[in-house]
Design a protein around this motif. Sequence first.
Motif, mmCIF file in Angstrom:
data_model
loop_
_atom_site.group_PDB
_atom_site.id
_atom_site.type_symbol
_atom_site.label_atom_id
_atom_site.label_comp_id
_atom_site.label_asym_id
_atom_site.label_seq_id
_atom_site.Cartn_x
_atom_site.Cartn_y
_atom_site.Cartn_z
ATOM 1 N N MET A 27 0.795 -1.225 0.000
ATOM 2 C CA MET A 27 0.000 0.000 0.000
ATOM 3 C C MET A 27 0.831 1.281 0.000
ATOM 4 N N VAL A 28 2.044 1.226 0.525
ATOM 5 C CA VAL A 28 2.821 2.449 0.675
ATOM 6 C C VAL A 28 4.078 2.453 -0.189
ATOM 7 N N ALA A 29 4.786 1.337 -0.268
ATOM 8 C CA ALA A 29 6.100 1.311 -0.907
ATOM 9 C C ALA A 29 6.071 1.012 -2.394
ATOM 10 N N TYR A 30 4.913 0.884 -2.990
ATOM 11 C CA TYR A 30 4.842 0.542 -4.409
ATOM 12 C C TYR A 30 5.465 1.588 -5.342
ATOM 13 N N PRO A 31 5.546 2.896 -4.987
ATOM 14 C CA PRO A 31 6.207 3.825 -5.912
ATOM 15 C C PRO A 31 7.669 3.488 -6.184
ATOM 16 N N LEU A 32 8.334 2.819 -5.261
ATOM 17 C CA LEU A 32 9.722 2.410 -5.523
ATOM 18 C C LEU A 32 9.785 1.452 -6.704
ATOM 19 N N TYR A 33 8.889 0.497 -6.734
ATOM 20 C CA TYR A 33 8.842 -0.473 -7.829
ATOM 21 C C TYR A 33 8.429 0.202 -9.136
ATOM 22 N N GLU A 49 1.419 11.363 -8.575
ATOM 23 C CA GLU A 49 1.957 12.722 -8.563
ATOM 24 C C GLU A 49 2.682 13.049 -7.263
ATOM 25 N N PHE A 50 2.205 12.521 -6.143
ATOM 26 C CA PHE A 50 2.869 12.818 -4.870
ATOM 27 C C PHE A 50 4.287 12.250 -4.832
ATOM 28 N N ALA A 51 4.547 11.226 -5.625
ATOM 29 C CA ALA A 51 5.897 10.652 -5.678
ATOM 30 C C ALA A 51 6.719 11.241 -6.815
ATOM 31 N N SER A 52 6.069 11.622 -7.900
ATOM 32 C CA SER A 52 6.827 12.132 -9.042
ATOM 33 C C SER A 52 7.213 13.598 -8.873
ATOM 34 N N LYS A 53 6.402 14.388 -8.212
ATOM 35 C CA LYS A 53 6.693 15.814 -8.041
ATOM 36 C C LYS A 53 7.706 16.071 -6.923
ATOM 37 N N ASN A 54 7.698 15.230 -5.917
ATOM 38 C CA ASN A 54 8.578 15.403 -4.767
ATOM 39 C C ASN A 54 9.736 14.418 -4.881
ATOM 40 N N ARG A 55 10.901 14.903 -5.287
ATOM 41 C CA ARG A 55 12.042 14.015 -5.530
ATOM 42 C C ARG A 55 12.551 13.371 -4.239
ATOM 43 N N SER A 56 12.427 14.058 -3.128
ATOM 44 C CA SER A 56 12.939 13.499 -1.873
ATOM 45 C C SER A 56 12.009 12.426 -1.303
ATOM 46 N N TYR A 57 10.775 12.354 -1.791
ATOM 47 C CA TYR A 57 9.818 11.378 -1.265
ATOM 48 C C TYR A 57 10.295 9.953 -1.502
ATOM 49 N N GLY A 59 13.391 8.833 -1.870
ATOM 50 C CA GLY A 59 14.510 8.532 -0.971
ATOM 51 C C GLY A 59 14.045 8.290 0.461
ATOM 52 N N PHE A 60 13.126 9.136 0.914
ATOM 53 C CA PHE A 60 12.604 8.976 2.264
ATOM 54 C C PHE A 60 11.776 7.696 2.383
ATOM 55 N N LEU A 61 11.049 7.359 1.336
ATOM 56 C CA LEU A 61 10.272 6.119 1.328
ATOM 57 C C LEU A 61 11.193 4.904 1.371
ATOM 58 N N ARG A 62 12.283 4.952 0.613
ATOM 59 C CA ARG A 62 13.256 3.855 0.634
ATOM 60 C C ARG A 62 13.856 3.698 2.040
ATOM 61 N N PHE A 63 14.168 4.828 2.691
ATOM 62 C CA PHE A 63 14.699 4.787 4.052
ATOM 63 C C PHE A 63 13.691 4.172 5.023
ATOM 64 N N ASN A 157 -2.497 7.444 -18.973
ATOM 65 C CA ASN A 157 -1.952 8.431 -18.031
ATOM 66 C C ASN A 157 -2.961 9.532 -17.737
ATOM 67 N N ARG A 158 -3.694 9.965 -18.733
ATOM 68 C CA ARG A 158 -4.692 11.015 -18.530
ATOM 69 C C ARG A 158 -5.787 10.549 -17.574
ATOM 70 N N LYS A 159 -6.271 9.330 -17.762
ATOM 71 C CA LYS A 159 -7.336 8.814 -16.898
ATOM 72 C C LYS A 159 -6.854 8.599 -15.465
ATOM 73 N N LEU A 160 -5.626 8.109 -15.319
ATOM 74 C CA LEU A 160 -5.120 7.886 -13.962
ATOM 75 C C LEU A 160 -4.797 9.201 -13.257
ATOM 76 N N ARG A 161 -4.314 10.203 -13.992
ATOM 77 C CA ARG A 161 -4.087 11.520 -13.374
ATOM 78 C C ARG A 161 -5.418 12.130 -12.910
ATOM 79 N N ASN A 162 -6.450 11.980 -13.728
ATOM 80 C CA ASN A 162 -7.765 12.486 -13.345
ATOM 81 C C ASN A 162 -8.285 11.748 -12.112
ATOM 82 N N ALA A 163 -8.114 10.432 -12.075
ATOM 83 C CA ALA A 163 -8.553 9.665 -10.902
ATOM 84 C C ALA A 163 -7.758 10.059 -9.663
ATOM 85 N N GLU A 164 -6.473 10.326 -9.849
ATOM 86 C CA GLU A 164 -5.651 10.738 -8.707
ATOM 87 C C GLU A 164 -6.072 12.118 -8.210
ATOM 88 N N LYS A 165 -6.429 12.994 -9.121
ATOM 89 C CA LYS A 165 -6.859 14.332 -8.720
ATOM 90 C C LYS A 165 -8.134 14.275 -7.886
#
Length: 194
Positions: A27-33, A49-57, A59-63, A157-165
């Motif tokens: 549920m949480v660490a999937y952006p690494l994959y 978007e919360f993982a792609s816009k924030n570059r430090s996220y 690294g912090f998630l990996r930690f 990508n358009r549909k998933l960005r809209n769903a994320e929004k």
Amino acid sequence: MDLISFLNYVTWVPLVLWVALFFWFRMVAYPLYLKTQMRRGRKWAFLPEFASKNRSYIGFLRFRCILWTFIVIMLSTLSVVWVMWKFTAYPPLFGAVSAVFFLFVALFLYRKAVRRVGRLLQSAYFLEYRRACYESDSRGNLRNEADILNRTAWGFNRKLRNAEKHHRLRKYVYAMAASKKIPPDLYAETMNEF
């Protein structure tokens, strides 16, 4: 005496932590994959978007993943040491070797959890691919595979960005992956082949 009976119950806590660690990965660490799959050029990989816009996220998630995994491995190892001390004649230090085994279990759980997310996204991407193929065929256009793949990636990508929004990304991906919708013409083509 109360401490020993308390420790008898505490030794089973790591089993619950392994289940929690699996769901943490899922549920949480999937952006690494997904970040790794995007680097490999997989078109179905969608980084939220919360993982792609924030570059430090990332690294912090990996930690945090390494920290939680280390905590669960150490608590499990301490449980094995406690059980060996209480129930066997072997030195309890032999239980510390189980940390290597628990490391492999953690790696297995991580791969299993994030690949499940990957399979869901692949299924959702394939649904979008079938829609793009159906639209191309219904218009009477010649099938240009590169054009269909680009249209699929753009629409996906358009549909998933809209769903994320709208805060429905997980629900939308699950619905797309579970959908077995086959356009009627595609169904007719497959039935006439036999």
